[in-house]
Design a protein around this motif. Structure first.
Motif, short mmCIF file in Angstrom:
data_model
loop_
_atom_site.label_atom_id
_atom_site.label_comp_id
_atom_site.label_asym_id
_atom_site.label_seq_id
_atom_site.Cartn_x
_atom_site.Cartn_y
_atom_site.Cartn_z
N ARG A 1 0.81 -1.22 0.00
CA ARG A 1 0.00 0.00 0.00
C ARG A 1 0.85 1.27 0.00
N GLY A 2 2.15 1.17 0.13
CA GLY A 2 2.99 2.36 0.08
C GLY A 2 4.18 2.29 0.99
N TYR A 3 4.78 3.45 1.23
CA TYR A 3 5.96 3.58 2.08
C TYR A 3 5.55 4.23 3.39
N GLU A 4 5.75 3.51 4.50
CA GLU A 4 5.41 4.03 5.83
C GLU A 4 6.71 4.31 6.58
N LEU A 5 6.81 5.47 7.17
CA LEU A 5 8.03 5.87 7.87
C LEU A 5 8.27 5.03 9.11
N THR A 6 9.52 4.63 9.32
CA THR A 6 9.94 4.05 10.59
C THR A 6 10.17 5.19 11.58
N ARG A 7 10.52 4.83 12.79
CA ARG A 7 10.83 5.88 13.77
C ARG A 7 12.03 6.71 13.32
N ASP A 8 13.05 6.03 12.74
CA ASP A 8 14.20 6.78 12.22
C ASP A 8 13.76 7.69 11.08
N GLY A 9 12.85 7.20 10.24
CA GLY A 9 12.34 8.03 9.15
C GLY A 9 11.58 9.23 9.65
N GLU A 10 10.77 9.02 10.69
CA GLU A 10 10.01 10.14 11.25
C GLU A 10 10.94 11.19 11.85
N ARG A 11 11.99 10.73 12.50
CA ARG A 11 12.94 11.68 13.07
C ARG A 11 13.65 12.48 11.99
N LEU A 12 14.04 11.78 10.91
CA LEU A 12 14.72 12.48 9.83
C LEU A 12 13.78 13.47 9.16
N LEU A 13 12.53 13.08 8.96
CA LEU A 13 11.56 13.99 8.36
C LEU A 13 11.40 15.24 9.21
#
Length: 275
Positions: free
Chosen positions: A58-70
């Motif tokens: 269904r797509g790309y969901e951010l990990t916790r590391d991804g959320e922090r980088l965003l």
């Protein structure tokens, strides 16, 4: 690919994928192809040494590391430079590998041969009897019991895996049954039903019970022959024999760390599992 102080264009594309929630929508927003975006996201993850996305149909969901980088990248450019400057440039590249219980057991026993001396790669083993997705980048390298047929995957045929019953010399002639969705477990279930000395959930537990003399376990011959306490107590079962394949993504197989990992694991398998 990240340069020493980062690549703003890759970070710009990361922001698009993170905010749009997938490659197709981000491709429309940036003008880059979905395939290019997928490669660039992998490049950022390799540079930072962490997973930024959970990849789903269904797509790309951010990990916790991804959320922090965003969160950091949504601020001004000095903060972006601070994030990039804090990234360790000496971290060994991460390679995610998935294999079944028995192949994982063999590879981990020879871990030093695979990671190198001194280590030049960082391995993450995801032992699973089910196939994890290489196309969705859940893993980089997977071991399969069949040739890959999906577009984008490349495979190397290794050896034939064979199964036979094993037990100690004084073990009773009763099966140790594994409750799993694997060809060997299904074969054993058809022949034993409820008539087993013990039932276990993990295939590895059947090996431990066989070594303790509880009964007979159905094992790959490359595992059974590894333990001098065990003896093959029955014939090889032809219908369970299968070829083993090492599979990776076509876009990843030429990466230096992936190439090294493949070559080393292949050497371990071919040396320890004679054809």
């Amino acid at each position: 690919m990240f340069e020493k102080n980062g690549n703003w264009d890759d970070l710009r594309l990361f922001l698009a994928v993170a905010r749009e929630g997938g490659l197709s929508a981000a491709a429309r927003a940036t003008g880059s192809s979905a395939a290019t975006l997928g490669r660039r996201m992998l490049a950022i993850e390799r540079a930072l040494g962490c997973d930024l996305f959970h990849r789903h149909d269904r797509g790309y969901e951010l990990t916790r590391d991804g959320e922090r980088l965003l969160s950091d990248l949504s601020s001004i450019e000095p903060q972006i430079l601070r994030v990039l400057a804090s990234t360790s440039q000496t971290q060994k590249p991460l390679v995610k590998v998935s294999a079944g219980t028995w192949t994982t057991h063999l590879l981990l026993f020879h871990l030093r041969e695979i990671v190198g001396e001194p280590p030049d790669i960082r391995l993450r083993f995801l032992s699973s009897e089910q196939d994890l997705s290489i196309l969705q980048r859940q893993i980089v390298i997977g071991f399969r019991n069949r040739r890959p047929t999906e577009d984008g995957l490349a495979g190397q045929k290794l050896n034939q895996v064979q199964f036979a019953p094993y037990g100690t010399s004084n073990a009773p002639e009763q099966w140790i049954k594994v409750l799993a969705d694997t060809p060997s477990a299904r074969w054993l279930d058809k022949r034993t039903g409820a008539d087993a000395v013990c039932e276990v959930k993990s295939p590895r537990d059947s090996l431990d019970l066989a070594l303790s003399g509880v009964g007979h376990a159905l094992l790959p011959t490359f595992i059974g022959e590894k333990f001098p306490e065990l003896t093959q107590v029955g014939n090889i079962i032809p219908e369970l024999s299968h070829d083993q394949w090492l599979v990776t993504h076509q876009d990843d197989r030429s990466l230096p760390e992936v190439r090294r990992t493949i070559d080393r694991m292949r050497a371990v398998i071919l040396k320890r599992v004679p054809s």
